[in-house]
Motif scaffolding. Structure first.
Motif, PDB file in Angstrom:
ATOM      1  N   LEU A   1       0.829  -1.205   0.000  1.00  0.00           N
ATOM      2  CA  LEU A   1       0.000   0.000   0.000  1.00  0.00           C
ATOM      3  C   LEU A   1       0.864   1.256   0.000  1.00  0.00           C
ATOM      4  N   ASP A   2       1.967   1.230   0.744  1.00  0.00           N
ATOM      5  CA  ASP A   2       2.852   2.392   0.842  1.00  0.00           C
ATOM      6  C   ASP A   2       3.914   2.437  -0.249  1.00  0.00           C
ATOM      7  N   GLY A   3       3.917   1.463  -1.160  1.00  0.00           N
ATOM      8  CA  GLY A   3       4.876   1.463  -2.254  1.00  0.00           C
ATOM      9  C   GLY A   3       6.273   1.040  -1.854  1.00  0.00           C
ATOM     10  N   LEU A   4       6.418   0.394  -0.697  1.00  0.00           N
ATOM     11  CA  LEU A   4       7.728  -0.060  -0.241  1.00  0.00           C
ATOM     12  C   LEU A   4       8.072  -1.444  -0.776  1.00  0.00           C
ATOM     13  N   GLU A   5       7.074  -2.158  -1.279  1.00  0.00           N
ATOM     14  CA  GLU A   5       7.250  -3.498  -1.843  1.00  0.00           C
ATOM     15  C   GLU A   5       6.407  -3.565  -3.108  1.00  0.00           C
ATOM     16  N   PRO A   6       6.952  -4.123  -4.178  1.00  0.00           N
ATOM     17  CA  PRO A   6       6.148  -4.231  -5.395  1.00  0.00           C
ATOM     18  C   PRO A   6       5.057  -5.286  -5.249  1.00  0.00           C
ATOM     19  N   GLY A   7       4.012  -5.121  -5.998  1.00  0.00           N
ATOM     20  CA  GLY A   7       2.952  -6.118  -6.012  1.00  0.00           C
ATOM     21  C   GLY A   7       1.588  -5.494  -5.818  1.00  0.00           C
ATOM     22  N   SER A   8       0.603  -6.249  -6.168  1.00  0.00           N
ATOM     23  CA  SER A   8      -0.785  -5.814  -6.088  1.00  0.00           C
ATOM     24  C   SER A   8      -1.299  -5.930  -4.658  1.00  0.00           C
ATOM     25  N   VAL A   9      -1.893  -4.854  -4.153  1.00  0.00           N
ATOM     26  CA  VAL A   9      -2.560  -4.905  -2.855  1.00  0.00           C
ATOM     27  C   VAL A   9      -3.780  -5.812  -2.963  1.00  0.00           C
ATOM     28  N   GLY A  10      -4.509  -5.707  -4.074  1.00  0.00           N
ATOM     29  CA  GLY A  10      -5.700  -6.517  -4.282  1.00  0.00           C
ATOM     30  C   GLY A  10      -5.423  -8.008  -4.241  1.00  0.00           C
ATOM     31  N   ALA A  11      -4.229  -8.418  -4.641  1.00  0.00           N
ATOM     32  CA  ALA A  11      -3.881  -9.842  -4.656  1.00  0.00           C
ATOM     33  C   ALA A  11      -3.872 -10.451  -3.258  1.00  0.00           C
ATOM     34  N   LEU A  12      -3.857  -9.621  -2.234  1.00  0.00           N
ATOM     35  CA  LEU A  12      -3.868 -10.117  -0.863  1.00  0.00           C
ATOM     36  C   LEU A  12      -5.288 -10.357  -0.347  1.00  0.00           C
ATOM     37  N   PHE A  13      -6.296 -10.084  -1.182  1.00  0.00           N
ATOM     38  CA  PHE A  13      -7.695 -10.304  -0.818  1.00  0.00           C
ATOM     39  C   PHE A  13      -8.200 -11.596  -1.437  1.00  0.00           C
ATOM     40  N   GLU A  14      -9.169 -12.217  -0.761  1.00  0.00           N
ATOM     41  CA  GLU A  14      -9.896 -13.321  -1.370  1.00  0.00           C
ATOM     42  C   GLU A  14     -10.696 -12.762  -2.553  1.00  0.00           C
ATOM     43  N   ALA A  15     -11.142 -13.641  -3.445  1.00  0.00           N
ATOM     44  CA  ALA A  15     -11.923 -13.215  -4.613  1.00  0.00           C
ATOM     45  C   ALA A  15     -13.134 -12.371  -4.204  1.00  0.00           C
ATOM     46  N   GLY A  16     -13.791 -12.716  -3.121  1.00  0.00           N
ATOM     47  CA  GLY A  16     -14.948 -11.957  -2.654  1.00  0.00           C
ATOM     48  C   GLY A  16     -14.648 -11.096  -1.448  1.00  0.00           C
ATOM     49  N   GLY A  17     -13.350 -10.898  -1.156  1.00  0.00           N
ATOM     50  CA  GLY A  17     -12.955 -10.127   0.015  1.00  0.00           C
ATOM     51  C   GLY A  17     -13.473  -8.702  -0.041  1.00  0.00           C
ATOM     52  N   VAL A  18     -13.749  -8.138   1.137  1.00  0.00           N
ATOM     53  CA  VAL A  18     -14.354  -6.808   1.237  1.00  0.00           C
ATOM     54  C   VAL A  18     -13.456  -5.890   2.054  1.00  0.00           C
ATOM     55  N   TRP A  19     -13.245  -4.677   1.538  1.00  0.00           N
ATOM     56  CA  TRP A  19     -12.524  -3.633   2.262  1.00  0.00           C
ATOM     57  C   TRP A  19     -13.458  -2.450   2.414  1.00  0.00           C
ATOM     58  N   HIS A  20     -13.779  -2.112   3.660  1.00  0.00           N
ATOM     59  CA  HIS A  20     -14.567  -0.914   3.962  1.00  0.00           C
ATOM     60  C   HIS A  20     -13.548   0.215   4.050  1.00  0.00           C
ATOM     61  N   ARG A  21     -13.434   1.008   2.989  1.00  0.00           N
ATOM     62  CA  ARG A  21     -12.359   2.001   2.873  1.00  0.00           C
ATOM     63  C   ARG A  21     -12.918   3.380   2.576  1.00  0.00           C
ATOM     64  N   GLN A  22     -12.703   4.308   3.476  1.00  0.00           N
ATOM     65  CA  GLN A  22     -13.048   5.708   3.281  1.00  0.00           C
ATOM     66  C   GLN A  22     -14.491   5.888   2.808  1.00  0.00           C
ATOM     67  N   GLY A  23     -15.420   5.187   3.445  1.00  0.00           N
ATOM     68  CA  GLY A  23     -16.833   5.319   3.120  1.00  0.00           C
ATOM     69  C   GLY A  23     -17.303   4.481   1.943  1.00  0.00           C
ATOM     70  N   ALA A  24     -16.403   3.766   1.296  1.00  0.00           N
ATOM     71  CA  ALA A  24     -16.764   2.918   0.157  1.00  0.00           C
ATOM     72  C   ALA A  24     -16.573   1.454   0.555  1.00  0.00           C
ATOM     73  N   VAL A  25     -17.272   0.584  -0.144  1.00  0.00           N
ATOM     74  CA  VAL A  25     -17.106  -0.853   0.044  1.00  0.00           C
ATOM     75  C   VAL A  25     -16.467  -1.402  -1.227  1.00  0.00           C
ATOM     76  N   LEU A  26     -15.237  -1.868  -1.103  1.00  0.00           N
ATOM     77  CA  LEU A  26     -14.512  -2.436  -2.232  1.00  0.00           C
ATOM     78  C   LEU A  26     -14.599  -3.944  -2.108  1.00  0.00           C
ATOM     79  N   GLN A  27     -15.067  -4.607  -3.149  1.00  0.00           N
ATOM     80  CA  GLN A  27     -15.193  -6.061  -3.096  1.00  0.00           C
ATOM     81  C   GLN A  27     -14.359  -6.696  -4.193  1.00  0.00           C
ATOM     82  N   GLY A  28     -13.425  -7.535  -3.775  1.00  0.00           N
ATOM     83  CA  GLY A  28     -12.581  -8.278  -4.690  1.00  0.00           C
ATOM     84  C   GLY A  28     -11.301  -7.552  -5.034  1.00  0.00           C
ATOM     85  N   PRO A  29     -10.299  -8.311  -5.466  1.00  0.00           N
ATOM     86  CA  PRO A  29      -8.980  -7.742  -5.780  1.00  0.00           C
ATOM     87  C   PRO A  29      -9.012  -6.633  -6.829  1.00  0.00           C
ATOM     88  N   GLU A  30      -9.821  -6.783  -7.856  1.00  0.00           N
ATOM     89  CA  GLU A  30      -9.854  -5.782  -8.924  1.00  0.00           C
ATOM     90  C   GLU A  30     -10.378  -4.441  -8.416  1.00  0.00           C
TER      91      GLU A  30
END
Length: 159
Positions: free
Chosen positions: A34-63
């Motif tokens: 997330l902070d750009g200290l390591e390469p790679g997708s942040v989304g790849a660390l989520f399950e396919a249906g994983g949910v992140w409640h982020r800044q008032g939004a609900v993000l579902q899935g790696p994409e």
């Protein structure tokens, strides 16, 4: 989200050391990406249906996670520090983590390459806030810990 039980007071929720270490490394990897200290997708660390409640939004899935993070300003430098980590187990393949998260951020005009200046960001005024963060991590079939759900509550916020 179940955050009512402390692992130090309930032996039924004890987390084995190997799981705690591996899942703790996954948490560290999440913030390093997330902070750009390591390469790679942040989304790849989520399950396919994983949910992140982020800044008032609900993000579902790696994409959805990666699409939202691509919207961050080009001149942003951030740093997330995990503190006071506590664990609960809901079985051998499901862990809940809760921790405090001081968040530092500096927004600068992007340099000529469209990225933040590689020099150090100023410390003055960089502490954005502190959140109480709640994660649910699940062990996948390949033996990797993936985020099933991520949420937080702001405790302190810079004026």
């Amino acid at each position: 989200m179940n955050t009512a039980t402390n692992t130090s007071t309930n032996a039924a929720t004890a987390v084995d050391a190997a799981s705690a270490l591996a899942c703790g490394q996954a948490i560290a990897r999440f913030y390093a990406r997330l902070d750009g200290l390591e390469p790679g997708s942040v989304g790849a660390l989520f399950e396919a249906g994983g949910v992140w409640h982020r800044q008032g939004a609900v993000l579902q899935g790696p994409e959805a996670v990666d699409a939202a993070l691509r919207q961050r300003p080009a001149g942003r430098t951030s740093l997330h520090l995990v503190s006071n980590l506590q664990w609960e187990a809901e079985g051998p393949a499901l862990l809940r983590a809760r921790y405090l998260l001081p968040v530092f951020r500096h927004d600068a005009a992007p340099g000529p390459a469209g990225k933040a200046d590689p020099g150090p960001a100023p410390m003055a005024g960089s502490l954005l806030g502190i959140t109480h963060t709640f994660d649910t991590w699940a062990l996948d079939g390949a033996g990797e810990w993936r985020l099933r759900e991520k949420d937080s509550r702001v405790l302190f916020l810079r004026e």
